[in-house]
Design a protein around this motif. Structure first.
Motif, PDB file in Angstrom:
ATOM      1  N   CYS A  79     -49.599  15.369   0.889  1.00 39.59           N
ATOM      2  CA  CYS A  79     -48.303  14.748   0.579  1.00 39.59           C
ATOM      3  C   CYS A  79     -47.797  15.311  -0.748  1.00 39.59           C
ATOM      4  CB  CYS A  79     -48.424  13.229   0.472  1.00 39.59           C
ATOM      5  SG  CYS A  79     -48.885  12.439   2.027  1.00 39.59           S
ATOM      6  N   ILE A  80     -46.480  15.602  -0.790  1.00 39.87           N
ATOM      7  CA  ILE A  80     -45.843  16.118  -2.002  1.00 39.87           C
ATOM      8  C   ILE A  80     -44.636  15.239  -2.323  1.00 39.87           C
ATOM      9  CG2 ILE A  80     -44.634  18.079  -3.046  1.00 39.87           C
ATOM     10  CD1 ILE A  80     -46.218  19.930  -1.294  1.00 39.87           C
ATOM     11  N   SER A  81     -44.544  14.881  -3.576  1.00 38.14           N
ATOM     12  CA  SER A  81     -43.386  14.110  -4.040  1.00 38.14           C
ATOM     13  C   SER A  81     -42.853  14.767  -5.310  1.00 38.14           C
ATOM     14  CB  SER A  81     -43.799  12.659  -4.318  1.00 38.14           C
ATOM     15  OG  SER A  81     -42.733  11.946  -4.907  1.00 38.14           O
ATOM     16  N   ILE A  82     -41.530  15.061  -5.298  1.00 36.66           N
ATOM     17  CA  ILE A  82     -40.881  15.665  -6.464  1.00 36.66           C
ATOM     18  C   ILE A  82     -39.749  14.738  -6.898  1.00 36.66           C
ATOM     19  CG2 ILE A  82     -39.657  17.693  -7.352  1.00 36.66           C
ATOM     20  CD1 ILE A  82     -40.970  19.340  -5.150  1.00 36.66           C
ATOM     21  N   ARG A  83     -39.772  14.395  -8.189  1.00 31.26           N
ATOM     22  CA  ARG A  83     -38.707  13.542  -8.735  1.00 31.26           C
ATOM     23  C   ARG A  83     -38.108  14.238  -9.956  1.00 31.26           C
ATOM     24  NH1 ARG A  83     -40.485   7.326  -9.052  1.00 31.26           N
ATOM     25  NH2 ARG A  83     -41.637   8.139 -10.865  1.00 31.26           N
ATOM     26  N   ASP A  84     -36.805  14.035 -10.120  1.00 26.62           N
ATOM     27  CA  ASP A  84     -36.076  14.601 -11.264  1.00 26.62           C
ATOM     28  C   ASP A  84     -35.565  13.444 -12.104  1.00 26.62           C
ATOM     29  OD1 ASP A  84     -34.650  16.033 -13.074  1.00 26.62           O
ATOM     30  OD2 ASP A  84     -33.242  16.901 -11.633  1.00 26.62           O
ATOM     31  N   ALA A  85     -36.125  13.317 -13.314  1.00 27.07           N
ATOM     32  CA  ALA A  85     -35.761  12.222 -14.230  1.00 27.07           C
ATOM     33  C   ALA A  85     -35.951  10.870 -13.552  1.00 27.07           C
ATOM     34  CB  ALA A  85     -34.336  12.387 -14.729  1.00 27.07           C
ATOM     35  N   GLY A  86     -37.017  10.772 -12.778  1.00 22.32           N
ATOM     36  CA  GLY A  86     -37.345   9.505 -12.123  1.00 22.32           C
ATOM     37  C   GLY A  86     -36.663   9.280 -10.805  1.00 22.32           C
ATOM     38  N   LYS A  87     -35.743  10.212 -10.392  1.00 22.18           N
ATOM     39  CA  LYS A  87     -35.044  10.036  -9.128  1.00 22.18           C
ATOM     40  C   LYS A  87     -35.687  10.937  -8.067  1.00 22.18           C
ATOM     41  CE  LYS A  87     -30.606   8.986 -11.334  1.00 22.18           C
ATOM     42  NZ  LYS A  87     -29.165   9.385 -11.460  1.00 22.18           N
ATOM     43  N   PRO A  88     -35.893  10.423  -6.853  1.00 20.38           N
ATOM     44  CA  PRO A  88     -36.506  11.230  -5.787  1.00 20.38           C
ATOM     45  C   PRO A  88     -35.671  12.456  -5.483  1.00 20.38           C
ATOM     46  CG  PRO A  88     -36.503   8.908  -5.196  1.00 20.38           C
ATOM     47  CD  PRO A  88     -35.663   9.023  -6.431  1.00 20.38           C
TER      48      PRO A  88
ATOM     49  N   VAL B 281     -36.783  16.487 -16.841  1.00 14.73           N
ATOM     50  CA  VAL B 281     -38.231  16.577 -16.565  1.00 14.73           C
ATOM     51  C   VAL B 281     -38.445  16.374 -15.070  1.00 14.73           C
ATOM     52  CG1 VAL B 281     -40.501  15.589 -16.970  1.00 14.73           C
ATOM     53  CG2 VAL B 281     -38.867  15.746 -18.850  1.00 14.73           C
ATOM     54  N   LEU B 282     -39.028  17.419 -14.443  1.00 19.64           N
ATOM     55  CA  LEU B 282     -39.422  17.320 -13.030  1.00 19.64           C
ATOM     56  C   LEU B 282     -40.850  16.781 -12.949  1.00 19.64           C
ATOM     57  CD1 LEU B 282     -38.091  20.674 -11.491  1.00 19.64           C
ATOM     58  CD2 LEU B 282     -37.079  18.391 -11.323  1.00 19.64           C
ATOM     59  N   GLU B 283     -40.995  15.859 -12.025  1.00 20.53           N
ATOM     60  CA  GLU B 283     -42.338  15.290 -11.808  1.00 20.53           C
ATOM     61  C   GLU B 283     -42.835  15.703 -10.422  1.00 20.53           C
ATOM     62  OE1 GLU B 283     -43.875  10.850 -12.270  1.00 20.53           O
ATOM     63  OE2 GLU B 283     -43.026  11.237 -10.276  1.00 20.53           O
ATOM     64  N   LEU B 284     -43.967  16.402 -10.398  1.00 23.65           N
ATOM     65  CA  LEU B 284     -44.573  16.837  -9.136  1.00 23.65           C
ATOM     66  C   LEU B 284     -45.885  16.061  -8.940  1.00 23.65           C
ATOM     67  CD1 LEU B 284     -44.994  18.742  -6.667  1.00 23.65           C
ATOM     68  CD2 LEU B 284     -46.099  20.347  -8.257  1.00 23.65           C
ATOM     69  N   VAL B 285     -45.959  15.375  -7.815  1.00 24.07           N
ATOM     70  CA  VAL B 285     -47.193  14.647  -7.462  1.00 24.07           C
ATOM     71  C   VAL B 285     -47.642  15.128  -6.085  1.00 24.07           C
ATOM     72  CG1 VAL B 285     -48.264  12.406  -7.044  1.00 24.07           C
ATOM     73  CG2 VAL B 285     -46.483  12.638  -8.796  1.00 24.07           C
ATOM     74  N   THR B 286     -48.869  15.582  -5.987  1.00 22.33           N
ATOM     75  CA  THR B 286     -49.449  15.985  -4.693  1.00 22.33           C
ATOM     76  C   THR B 286     -50.714  15.177  -4.451  1.00 22.33           C
ATOM     77  OG1 THR B 286     -50.688  17.775  -5.755  1.00 22.33           O
ATOM     78  CG2 THR B 286     -48.531  18.319  -4.807  1.00 22.33           C
ATOM     79  N   LEU B 287     -50.867  14.823  -3.186  1.00 16.47           N
ATOM     80  CA  LEU B 287     -52.059  14.069  -2.753  1.00 16.47           C
ATOM     81  C   LEU B 287     -52.682  14.782  -1.563  1.00 16.47           C
ATOM     82  CD1 LEU B 287     -50.870  10.338  -2.868  1.00 16.47           C
ATOM     83  CD2 LEU B 287     -52.366  11.504  -4.497  1.00 16.47           C
ATOM     84  N   TYR B 288     -53.995  14.796  -1.543  1.00 15.42           N
ATOM     85  CA  TYR B 288     -54.721  15.357  -0.403  1.00 15.42           C
ATOM     86  C   TYR B 288     -55.718  14.302   0.094  1.00 15.42           C
ATOM     87  CZ  TYR B 288     -57.838  18.271   2.400  1.00 15.42           C
ATOM     88  OH  TYR B 288     -58.596  18.786   3.416  1.00 15.42           O
ATOM     89  N   ALA B 289     -55.511  13.816   1.330  1.00 21.28           N
ATOM     90  CA  ALA B 289     -56.380  12.785   1.885  1.00 21.28           C
ATOM     91  C   ALA B 289     -57.737  13.388   2.274  1.00 21.28           C
ATOM     92  CB  ALA B 289     -55.717  12.155   3.107  1.00 21.28           C
ATOM     93  N   LEU B 290     -58.797  12.696   1.876  1.00 20.73           N
ATOM     94  CA  LEU B 290     -60.156  13.187   2.139  1.00 20.73           C
ATOM     95  C   LEU B 290     -60.757  12.625   3.416  1.00 20.73           C
ATOM     96  CD1 LEU B 290     -61.618  12.856  -1.482  1.00 20.73           C
ATOM     97  CD2 LEU B 290     -60.504  14.830  -0.427  1.00 20.73           C
ATOM     98  N   ALA B 291     -59.993  11.835   4.174  1.00 21.65           N
ATOM     99  CA  ALA B 291     -60.553  11.159   5.354  1.00 21.65           C
ATOM    100  C   ALA B 291     -61.063  12.160   6.378  1.00 21.65           C
ATOM    101  CB  ALA B 291     -59.497  10.252   5.981  1.00 21.65           C
ATOM    102  N   GLU B 292     -60.261  13.200   6.677  1.00 18.65           N
ATOM    103  CA  GLU B 292     -60.677  14.169   7.687  1.00 18.65           C
ATOM    104  C   GLU B 292     -61.914  14.938   7.240  1.00 18.65           C
ATOM    105  OE1 GLU B 292     -58.827  17.896  10.289  1.00 18.65           O
ATOM    106  OE2 GLU B 292     -57.554  16.733   8.924  1.00 18.65           O
ATOM    107  N   MET B 293     -61.964  15.300   5.959  1.00 16.61           N
ATOM    108  CA  MET B 293     -63.129  15.999   5.438  1.00 16.61           C
ATOM    109  C   MET B 293     -64.375  15.109   5.492  1.00 16.61           C
ATOM    110  SD  MET B 293     -63.695  17.735   1.687  1.00 16.61           S
ATOM    111  CE  MET B 293     -63.736  16.117   0.878  1.00 16.61           C
ATOM    112  N   GLU B 294     -64.211  13.831   5.136  1.00 15.38           N
ATOM    113  CA  GLU B 294     -65.339  12.907   5.184  1.00 15.38           C
ATOM    114  C   GLU B 294     -65.818  12.697   6.613  1.00 15.38           C
ATOM    115  OE1 GLU B 294     -67.003  11.715   2.790  1.00 15.38           O
ATOM    116  OE2 GLU B 294     -65.753  12.258   1.065  1.00 15.38           O
ATOM    117  N   GLN B 295     -64.881  12.639   7.557  1.00 13.43           N
ATOM    118  CA  GLN B 295     -65.275  12.500   8.950  1.00 13.43           C
ATOM    119  C   GLN B 295     -66.062  13.727   9.431  1.00 13.43           C
ATOM    120  OE1 GLN B 295     -61.691  11.740  11.132  1.00 13.43           O
ATOM    121  NE2 GLN B 295     -61.410   9.674  10.274  1.00 13.43           N
ATOM    122  N   GLY B 296     -65.605  14.898   8.999  1.00 17.46           N
ATOM    123  CA  GLY B 296     -66.333  16.115   9.354  1.00 17.46           C
ATOM    124  C   GLY B 296     -67.738  16.122   8.790  1.00 17.46           C
TER     125      GLY B 296
END
Length: 421
Positions: free
Chosen positions: A76-85, A145-160
């Motif tokens: 998942c990637i989320s980019i916000r500019d000055a707090g706005k999506p 100020v640009l804010e970049l947040v990325t998430l990587y879910a570990l569920a599939e890796m843990e299941q493997g």
């Protein structure tokens, strides 16, 4: 007793080797999982840094490029500019659940970066208990100020990795089962000679006890009768005691010989021996004994020179004496016994043949067993069934062969082969 020992050895070997194999398997599994997590974290951080560099360098954000870079399942990637999506990827699929994870990530990043530009990475656990890799970048862009947040879910890796653990566990359990079977077979083969030796000892003691009981009973009976007998009859009972005592002495001597062989305390003194002289010496000793029974003993030596052989002279003479003694006892008069010698390419052959009843085919191998006596010889109390077993043991110690065949003219022919130098 040996069965219990076999179970204990099998359990011990399986437990020790199994524990080592299981420990090494768990260690390799742990290292493999750590490598998987490290590679996943490195790939995630590189991807986040690539997006961050792209946002810092470009004035426009290409949705197509971001989809290609961050479109992996669980990312998942989320980019916000000055707090706005400004842009989001993957959030629409997870809804408020992923937003609930984003907010704690932003708060932790704010504490880590202190409001300054830069990036940070850390693992995080969502409200649903699932784990994620999180990356946050604060980028100064055009006075904002640009804010970049990325998430990587570990569920599939843990299941493997969970599937990998189950597979490894199944393989380990199968290996333990195979190890148990192998240990059972291995300990069986290891204890086989001991079990066979124990069986032979038990049979030997039982047979020896049976054979000793007969002369001992005769001695006790004669001694008891001699006390009440007239002086003229006492000499008869005394002779009986001496005769049975001699039988016991021969039997005990034979048993001690075999016991010494079994305990490996029986020594063989090898020396260079001329075979012709050995046979001549035995012939001179035994010829009068055989002639006294009304039999004829003949000797045949080859015309060619025979090389000396390295043997224990007394032991080989004992073997020939045993064979001649058997021929003397089981050949009725008038008859003959023949002692011969021949030489081959690799072995020296000595034969003792007679004109007696011979040995049935079903007994040709068994007559070399301890205390075995053929049907026609059971009534002969002078023999205990140990002579041929002693002869076979002596020949085996010399790496030779001893067997019996039917004599050409009827009777039995014992063949002794000794290896030439």
């Amino acid at each position: 007793m040996l069965d219990k020992l076999r179970w204990k050895l099998t359990a011990f070997q399986t437990a020790v080797v199994g524990a080592i194999v299981l420990g090494m398997t768990l260690l390799f599994l742990f290292i493999s999982e750590e490598n998987t997590r490290t590679q996943a974290y490195r790939s995630f951080s590189e991807k986040h840094s690539t997006v961050s560099s792209y946002l810092e360098a470009e004035d426009r954000v290409s949705a197509f490029w971001l989809h290609r870079l961050g479109g992996d399942p669980g990312t998942c990637i989320s980019i916000r500019d000055a707090g706005k999506p400004l842009f989001s990827l993957g959030l629409s699929e997870t809804g408020k659940q992923m937003e609930a994870v984003m907010e704690p990530v932003r708060q932790r990043a704010a504490q880590t970066l202190g409001g300054k530009t830069g990036q940070c990475f850390f693992p995080v656990t969502g409200t649903d208990g699932e784990g994620y890799f999180a990356g946050v970048s604060l980028i100064s862009k055009n006075g904002s100020v640009l804010e970049l947040v990325t998430l990587y879910a570990l569920a599939e890796m843990e299941q493997g990795m969970a599937r990998q653990r189950y597979a490894v566990l199944l393989v380990a359990m199968s290996a333990m089962a195979l190890l148990g079977v192998f240990s059972w077979v291995f300990t069986g083969k290891l204890l086989g000679p001991i079990q066979e030796n124990q069986r032979r000892q038990t049979a030997f003691i039982a047979a020896a006890s049976h054979e000793l009981r007969t002369p001992l009973a005769a001695i006790l009976s004669a001694a008891s009768a001699m006390e009440r007998a007239e002086p003229a009859q006492q000499a008869q009972f005394s002779a009986m005691i001496q005769k049975e005592g001699g039988r016991m002495s021969r039997l005990i001597g034979d048993m001690l010989t075999l016991a010494g062989s079994d305990s490996k305390s029986w020594s063989i003194q090898l020396e260079a021996v001329e075979p012709e002289m050995l046979l001549l010496d035995v012939f001179e000793v035994y010829e009068p004994l055989i002639r006294a029974k009304g039999l004829e003993l003949t000797l045949q030596l080859p015309d060619t020179d025979i090389p000396a052989v390295r043997v224990d002279r007394d032991r080989i003479a004992q073997v020939i004496t045993i064979l001649l003694d058997n021929a003397r006892h089981y050949t009725p008069a008038p008859g003959s016994v023949h002692l011969g010698m021949s030489i081959g390419q690799k072995a020296l052959r000595i034969t003792v043949s007679d004109t007696g009843p011979g040995v049935p085919d079903g007994q040709k191998k068994r007559i070399f067993e301890r205390f075995y006596q053929g049907e026609k010889s059971r009534a002969n109390r002078a023999h205990f069934g140990l002579g041929l077993s002693i002869a076979a043991e002596i020949v085996r110690r010399h790496h030779g062969k001893l067997w019996v065949e039917d004599a050409p003219g009827g009777g039995a022919e014992f063949i002794l082969e000794l290896p030439l130098p």
